[in-house]
Motif scaffolding. Structure first.
Motif, PDB file in Angstrom:
ATOM      1  N   UNK A   1       0.806   4.921   5.529  1.00 14.02           N
ATOM      2  CA  UNK A   1       2.185   5.320   5.731  1.00 14.02           C
ATOM      3  C   UNK A   1       3.099   4.478   4.880  1.00 14.02           C
ATOM      4  N   UNK A   2       3.928   5.150   4.097  1.00 14.02           N
ATOM      5  CA  UNK A   2       4.839   4.400   3.249  1.00 14.02           C
ATOM      6  C   UNK A   2       6.258   4.444   3.745  1.00 14.02           C
ATOM      7  N   UNK A   3       6.490   5.187   4.822  1.00 12.02           N
ATOM      8  CA  UNK A   3       7.815   5.185   5.402  1.00 12.02           C
ATOM      9  C   UNK A   3       8.865   5.848   4.583  1.00 12.02           C
ATOM     10  N   UNK A   4       8.514   6.681   3.615  1.00 11.06           N
ATOM     11  CA  UNK A   4       9.520   7.305   2.781  1.00 11.06           C
ATOM     12  C   UNK A   4      10.272   8.399   3.479  1.00 11.06           C
ATOM     13  N   UNK A   5       9.742   8.919   4.590  1.00  5.32           N
ATOM     14  CA  UNK A   5      10.408  10.002   5.275  1.00  5.32           C
ATOM     15  C   UNK A   5      10.181  11.346   4.632  1.00  5.32           C
ATOM     16  N   UNK A   6       9.231  11.481   3.747  1.00  5.64           N
ATOM     17  CA  UNK A   6       8.931  12.751   3.108  1.00  5.64           C
ATOM     18  C   UNK A   6       7.426  12.874   2.947  1.00  5.64           C
ATOM     19  N   UNK A   7       6.891  14.049   3.302  1.00  2.00           N
ATOM     20  CA  UNK A   7       5.453  14.251   3.212  1.00  2.00           C
ATOM     21  C   UNK A   7       5.174  15.593   2.555  1.00  2.00           C
ATOM     22  N   UNK A   8       3.970  15.726   2.051  1.00  8.08           N
ATOM     23  CA  UNK A   8       3.460  16.976   1.514  1.00  8.08           C
ATOM     24  C   UNK A   8       1.950  16.903   1.626  1.00  8.08           C
ATOM     25  N   UNK A   9       1.281  18.045   1.415  1.00  5.53           N
ATOM     26  CA  UNK A   9      -0.168  18.019   1.485  1.00  5.53           C
ATOM     27  C   UNK A   9      -0.736  17.091   0.419  1.00  5.53           C
ATOM     28  N   UNK A  10      -0.057  16.990  -0.732  1.00  6.45           N
ATOM     29  CA  UNK A  10      -0.527  16.091  -1.779  1.00  6.45           C
ATOM     30  C   UNK A  10      -0.321  14.629  -1.402  1.00  6.45           C
ATOM     31  N   UNK A  11       0.826  14.304  -0.792  1.00  5.97           N
ATOM     32  CA  UNK A  11       1.080  12.903  -0.426  1.00  5.97           C
ATOM     33  C   UNK A  11       0.135  12.458   0.687  1.00  5.97           C
ATOM     34  N   UNK A  12      -0.107  13.344   1.657  1.00  7.65           N
ATOM     35  CA  UNK A  12      -1.049  12.996   2.722  1.00  7.65           C
ATOM     36  C   UNK A  12      -2.444  12.813   2.148  1.00  7.65           C
ATOM     37  N   UNK A  13      -2.827  13.684   1.215  1.00  9.59           N
ATOM     38  CA  UNK A  13      -4.140  13.574   0.591  1.00  9.59           C
ATOM     39  C   UNK A  13      -4.264  12.280  -0.193  1.00  9.59           C
ATOM     40  N   UNK A  14      -3.196  11.883  -0.885  1.00  8.09           N
ATOM     41  CA  UNK A  14      -3.239  10.643  -1.653  1.00  8.09           C
ATOM     42  C   UNK A  14      -3.411   9.440  -0.732  1.00  8.09           C
ATOM     43  N   UNK A  15      -2.731   9.453   0.406  1.00 10.70           N
ATOM     44  CA  UNK A  15      -2.816   8.318   1.317  1.00 10.70           C
ATOM     45  C   UNK A  15      -4.174   8.232   2.011  1.00 10.70           C
ATOM     46  N   UNK A  16      -4.834   9.377   2.165  1.00 13.14           N
ATOM     47  CA  UNK A  16      -6.109   9.380   2.885  1.00 13.14           C
ATOM     48  C   UNK A  16      -7.320   9.353   1.963  1.00 13.14           C
ATOM     49  N   UNK A  17      -7.237  10.032   0.811  1.00 12.76           N
ATOM     50  CA  UNK A  17      -8.413  10.170  -0.061  1.00 12.76           C
ATOM     51  C   UNK A  17      -8.209   9.630  -1.470  1.00 12.76           C
ATOM     52  N   UNK A  18      -6.993   9.196  -1.817  1.00 14.39           N
ATOM     53  CA  UNK A  18      -6.787   8.592  -3.121  1.00 14.39           C
ATOM     54  C   UNK A  18      -6.021   9.473  -4.091  1.00 14.39           C
ATOM     55  N   UNK A  19      -5.666   8.865  -5.222  1.00 17.63           N
ATOM     56  CA  UNK A  19      -4.816   9.527  -6.211  1.00 17.63           C
ATOM     57  C   UNK A  19      -5.499  10.725  -6.862  1.00 17.63           C
ATOM     58  N   UNK A  20      -6.804  10.631  -7.107  1.00 13.02           N
ATOM     59  CA  UNK A  20      -7.499  11.740  -7.755  1.00 13.02           C
ATOM     60  C   UNK A  20      -7.490  12.986  -6.883  1.00 13.02           C
ATOM     61  N   UNK A  21      -7.660  12.803  -5.584  1.00  8.97           N
ATOM     62  CA  UNK A  21      -7.597  13.939  -4.678  1.00  8.97           C
ATOM     63  C   UNK A  21      -6.207  14.563  -4.677  1.00  8.97           C
ATOM     64  N   UNK A  22      -5.169  13.723  -4.811  1.00 13.53           N
ATOM     65  CA  UNK A  22      -3.808  14.252  -4.867  1.00 13.53           C
ATOM     66  C   UNK A  22      -3.598  15.098  -6.114  1.00 13.53           C
ATOM     67  N   UNK A  23      -4.165  14.664  -7.243  1.00 12.95           N
ATOM     68  CA  UNK A  23      -4.053  15.474  -8.454  1.00 12.95           C
ATOM     69  C   UNK A  23      -4.812  16.792  -8.301  1.00 12.95           C
ATOM     70  N   UNK A  24      -5.937  16.762  -7.587  1.00 16.90           N
ATOM     71  CA  UNK A  24      -6.661  18.004  -7.310  1.00 16.90           C
ATOM     72  C   UNK A  24      -5.791  18.942  -6.477  1.00 16.90           C
ATOM     73  N   UNK A  25      -5.029  18.390  -5.534  1.00 17.93           N
ATOM     74  CA  UNK A  25      -4.092  19.198  -4.749  1.00 17.93           C
ATOM     75  C   UNK A  25      -3.034  19.832  -5.635  1.00 17.93           C
ATOM     76  N   UNK A  26      -2.514  19.059  -6.582  1.00 16.34           N
ATOM     77  CA  UNK A  26      -1.494  19.587  -7.481  1.00 16.34           C
ATOM     78  C   UNK A  26      -2.042  20.737  -8.311  1.00 16.34           C
TER      79      UNK A  26
END
Length: 535
Positions: free
Chosen positions: A146-171
């Protein structure tokens, strides 16, 4: 003076507030927004109409670098359940509505309704899991996630749980989904224009893209919003006018265009239960239903507005954080369930109406929607109005989304955002779908099937339950022992899905099974062709 800032979510709102004060005193503002988990920058100040240096801001003493302590954050009022229901329902209803007759006519009403109920149950489960994961991310349930930014998306949640590469896969999956959906709507628009006006298919696709895309990307935002509202009203009015016309024809009509009640009943009784499973020669309905009923794009907004992060209690009579979070969870879950059920009901009515008008296993030489448009005026006029509204609303939202996504990517590549990047992004967002759509009207169902089979299932079927499982484990690991004084500072743990891990595990396994089944359906013809060539 110029303000340079970088933020997202509620912090972005606070940054805008701070720069608005500066702008009111004659200053200039240059803001860069970086959505969590997504590459690129958004020159929002240019669209907001404030003086903006969209080409870059010089790092001089006149430039002020803002951080969190400089931002003014004013929490928005909690969203009512009715508004959450409207957002969820409106996200799901769109151009995919027009694909239903093509996949349900061969199988009949009974199998189609059963399969749609199963798909809805799956998406409702993963949608609630997504809401739980988004809520835990907003709360900052662990230092790692949790970064406390107050904004989430499926990509941001994926990045926090599975890493940056998974977030790029989401994109990439998101981009593929949007391109497939908008291209499919351009295909259908070209078909309908050809049916109504006699204009050749390819020029019809180009005309629809230029008119809708040009209007969407060039007109003032408020005008675009008003047009989208009008198209939504057209979709709704056309649909209910068609239902009324069909009921009147069934009970009072006797012409070929208005089948008698006995004939309608016979058509509604037709059923081919074997088509609940994928088969050769027929488009499997499950991916189409997944794409049609999907509402995951709206979950972050609904959670942010209906279940904001827990706040400290103001006094002894104030609700505890746990009670507050539980109440917010119940409201949000109710909005998700009711909002997702509305497209289910409308789609069921649409299946019944088209099945009562069209013969079972409609002639594959003509699209069922085109057949309805070519029928008697009591059916043709409402269907045409509804089709225009469905295609228009989907294209407007898709063009805006794709245009911004491409602009973000260009800004990431060049290192800054310029007006030229915006123009290139607009050109690509309109030109690429129409270029693919010119491949022919047979692309309509394959494109929607691809969008539902892979990007939709991956983004909103597989990732939410997996993310919820990981975030639950992290929150339980980081929670202080029972009775510890540190527990008062920990975010309250609220489970959105009852039954422990079981529903999350089952939902994840169903998503994996769907992905593998759809992949096998794609690879089977290729392998068969290769084996035939080797013989």
């Amino acid at each position: 003076r110029a303000v340079v800032g970088q933020s997202s979510g509620m912090m972005w709102h606070g940054l805008c507030c701070a720069t608005a004060l500066l702008s009111a005193h004659g200053g200039y503002a240059f803001l860069i927004r970086t959505p969590p988990g997504l590459p690129g920058h958004v020159p929002a100040m240019a669209r907001a109409g404030w003086p903006a240096l969209v080409e870059g801001a010089p790092l001089t003493p006149a430039v002020v670098q803002l951080d969190v302590s400089d931002m003014v954050q004013e929490p928005a009022p909690t969203m009512p359940v009715l508004d959450g229901v409207s957002i969820i329902a409106g996200t799901a209803i769109g151009g995919g509505f027009l694909a239903l007759p093509s996949v349900t006519a061969p199988m009949g009403v009974g199998p189609a309704v059963v399969l749609m109920l199963l798909v809805w149950a799956f998406l409702a489960t993963t949608g609630i899991a997504y809401a739980e994961a988004a809520s835990m991310s907003l709360d900052g349930g662990s230092e790692d996630l949790g970064d406390g930014t107050g904004s989430v998306s499926v990509a941001s949640i994926t990045e926090r749980t599975f890493g940056e590469r998974a977030a790029y896969a989401c994109s990439l999956a998101f981009a593929a989904q949007m391109l497939a959906v908008v291209t499919a709507q351009v295909v259908k628009a070209g078909e309908i224009l050809q049916q109504i006006t006699g204009l050749p298919y390819a020029p019809g696709c180009l005309l629809a893209s230029i008119v809708v895309g040009g209007f969407t990307l060039r007109a003032p935002p408020r005008v675009v919003e008003s047009a989208n509202t009008a198209l939504t009203a057209a979709l709704t009015l056309g649909f209910f006018a068609l239902v009324a016309s069909t009921l009147a024809a069934a009970f009072f009509g006797a012409s070929a265009a208005s089948p008698a009640l006995a004939s309608v009943w016979a058509r509604l009784q037709y059923a081919d239960w074997s088509l609940l499973l994928p088969g050769r020669g027929v488009t499997w309905a499950a991916p189409i239903f997944l794409n049609l009923l999907c509402f995951g794009q709206a979950i972050p907004l609904v959670v942010e507005r209906m279940a904001p992060p827990a706040r400290p209690t103001a006094g002894p009579d104030s609700p505890t954080p746990l009670a507050e979070r539980a109440a917010a969870m119940r409201r949000t879950r109710k909005a998700v369930l009711i909002g997702s059920a509305i497209p289910l009901v409308l789609s069921t009515l649409w299946i019944v109406v088209t099945s009562s008008v069209l013969p079972p296993a409609a002639d594959s030489a003509m699209d069922p929607v085109l057949a309805l448009i070519a029928s008697a005026p009591p059916v043709a006029i409402p269907v045409t109005v509804m089709a225009g509204g469905a295609i228009g609303t989907t294209l407007i939202a898709s063009y805006l989304t794709i245009g911004q996504f491409i602009a973000d990517f260009l800004c990431l590549v060049t290192g800054y955002c310029s007006p030229r990047d915006q123009r290139v992004a607009r050109l690509i967002s309109v030109g690429l779908p129409v270029a693919v759509a010119c491949g022919g009207p047979t692309l309509y169902l394959p494109l929607l099937s691809f969008a539902g089979a892979f990007p939709t299932t991956f983004l909103y079927g597989l990732l939410p339950p997996l993310a919820a499982l990981v975030l639950r484990r992290a929150a339980s690991r980081d929670a202080p022992p029972a009775g510890s004084s540190a527990g008062t500072a920990a975010p309250p743990l609220v489970r959105w899905l009852p039954g422990g891990r079981a529903p999350l595990v089952v939902a994840g396994l169903v998503a994996i099974a769907l992905l593998l089944t759809n992949l096998a359906g794609v690879l089977a013809p290729v392998l068969a062709a290769v084996l035939a060539a080797l013989r």
